[in-house]
Scaffold this motif. Structure first.
Motif, PDB file in Angstrom:
ATOM      1  N   TYR A  33      31.912  50.614  37.456  1.00  0.00           N
ATOM      2  CA  TYR A  33      32.391  49.192  37.670  1.00  0.00           C
ATOM      3  C   TYR A  33      34.141  49.440  37.965  1.00  0.00           C
ATOM      4  O   TYR A  33      34.552  48.645  38.700  1.00  0.00           O
ATOM      5  CB  TYR A  33      32.167  48.350  36.466  1.00  0.00           C
ATOM      6  CG  TYR A  33      30.843  48.192  36.401  1.00  0.00           C
ATOM      7  CD1 TYR A  33      29.918  48.021  37.448  1.00  0.00           C
ATOM      8  CD2 TYR A  33      30.082  47.645  35.161  1.00  0.00           C
ATOM      9  CE1 TYR A  33      28.541  47.915  37.435  1.00  0.00           C
ATOM     10  CE2 TYR A  33      28.882  47.455  35.001  1.00  0.00           C
ATOM     11  CZ  TYR A  33      27.971  47.598  36.308  1.00  0.00           C
ATOM     12  OH  TYR A  33      26.694  46.969  35.926  1.00  0.00           O
ATOM     13  N   ALA A  34      34.830  50.165  37.005  1.00  0.00           N
ATOM     14  CA  ALA A  34      36.228  50.140  37.107  1.00  0.00           C
ATOM     15  C   ALA A  34      36.420  50.706  38.663  1.00  0.00           C
ATOM     16  O   ALA A  34      37.520  49.942  39.325  1.00  0.00           O
ATOM     17  CB  ALA A  34      36.765  51.207  36.182  1.00  0.00           C
ATOM     18  N   THR A  35      35.978  51.562  39.106  1.00  0.00           N
ATOM     19  CA  THR A  35      36.143  52.138  40.388  1.00  0.00           C
ATOM     20  C   THR A  35      35.834  51.017  41.534  1.00  0.00           C
ATOM     21  O   THR A  35      36.590  50.708  42.473  1.00  0.00           O
ATOM     22  CB  THR A  35      35.173  53.379  40.898  1.00  0.00           C
ATOM     23  OG1 THR A  35      35.623  54.530  39.955  1.00  0.00           O
ATOM     24  CG2 THR A  35      35.532  53.706  42.390  1.00  0.00           C
ATOM     25  N   LEU A  36      34.688  50.180  41.436  1.00  0.00           N
ATOM     26  CA  LEU A  36      34.490  49.202  42.348  1.00  0.00           C
ATOM     27  C   LEU A  36      35.613  48.252  42.315  1.00  0.00           C
ATOM     28  O   LEU A  36      36.003  47.569  43.120  1.00  0.00           O
ATOM     29  CB  LEU A  36      33.261  48.670  41.717  1.00  0.00           C
ATOM     30  CG  LEU A  36      32.652  47.406  42.490  1.00  0.00           C
ATOM     31  CD1 LEU A  36      32.453  47.662  44.256  1.00  0.00           C
ATOM     32  CD2 LEU A  36      31.248  46.524  42.021  1.00  0.00           C
ATOM     33  N   ILE A  37      36.185  47.821  41.052  1.00  0.00           N
ATOM     34  CA  ILE A  37      37.195  46.970  40.858  1.00  0.00           C
ATOM     35  C   ILE A  37      38.383  47.400  41.891  1.00  0.00           C
ATOM     36  O   ILE A  37      39.011  46.591  42.545  1.00  0.00           O
ATOM     37  CB  ILE A  37      37.674  46.573  39.600  1.00  0.00           C
ATOM     38  CG1 ILE A  37      36.495  45.636  38.864  1.00  0.00           C
ATOM     39  CG2 ILE A  37      38.888  45.928  39.480  1.00  0.00           C
ATOM     40  CD1 ILE A  37      36.452  45.686  37.425  1.00  0.00           C
TER      41      ILE A  37
END
Length: 127
Positions: free
Chosen positions: A37-41
């Motif tokens: 999720y952090a990478t997606l953001i």
């Protein structure tokens, strides 16, 4: 229900980086899911891709050597998220991520083990 107004919200890279760091520290998500999720953001903030384009990314759309992402498909919410053609000709493009933010997002994306990169969607979204 008709929406009367929508307030546009913009985030700076600093905001996106802060949100990603917060996600990495969240309880209730597994380590792998937090990093995904952090990478997606970060990828969304650095690339400017639409949500439907992010959801349709495949491993072969990513070129880590050139720091590029090829946008040639989109996820369509009208068909339960099925991946298909982009809505218009202008949506087909190659996004170059050569600034510091783009390189950071690509570096985060590249850290996923190769077994996570073999799925349909990009590693930030695959389960």
């Amino acid at each position: 229900m008709k929406v009367q107004s929508r307030k546009k919200v913009s985030f700076s890279w600093k905001d996106a980086d802060s949100i990603a760091e917060h996600v990495r520290k969240m309880d209730g998500l597994g380590d792998s899911r937090r990093e995904q999720y952090a990478t997606l953001i970060l990828l969304a903030a650095a690339s400017g891709l639409r949500c439907s384009e992010l959801l349709a990314l495949r491993v072969n759309d990513l070129d880590f050597a050139a720091n590029t992402i090829i946008v040639d498909e989109a996820s369509d919410q009208r068909t339960s998220g099925k991946v298909g053609e982009c809505k218009n000709d202008a949506a087909y493009r190659t996004v170059l991520l050569m600034d510091a933010e783009g390189r950071k997002a690509m570096k985060c994306l590249q850290t996923f083990p190769s077994w996570e990169l073999c799925g349909h969607q990009c590693p930030c979204l695959s389960v």
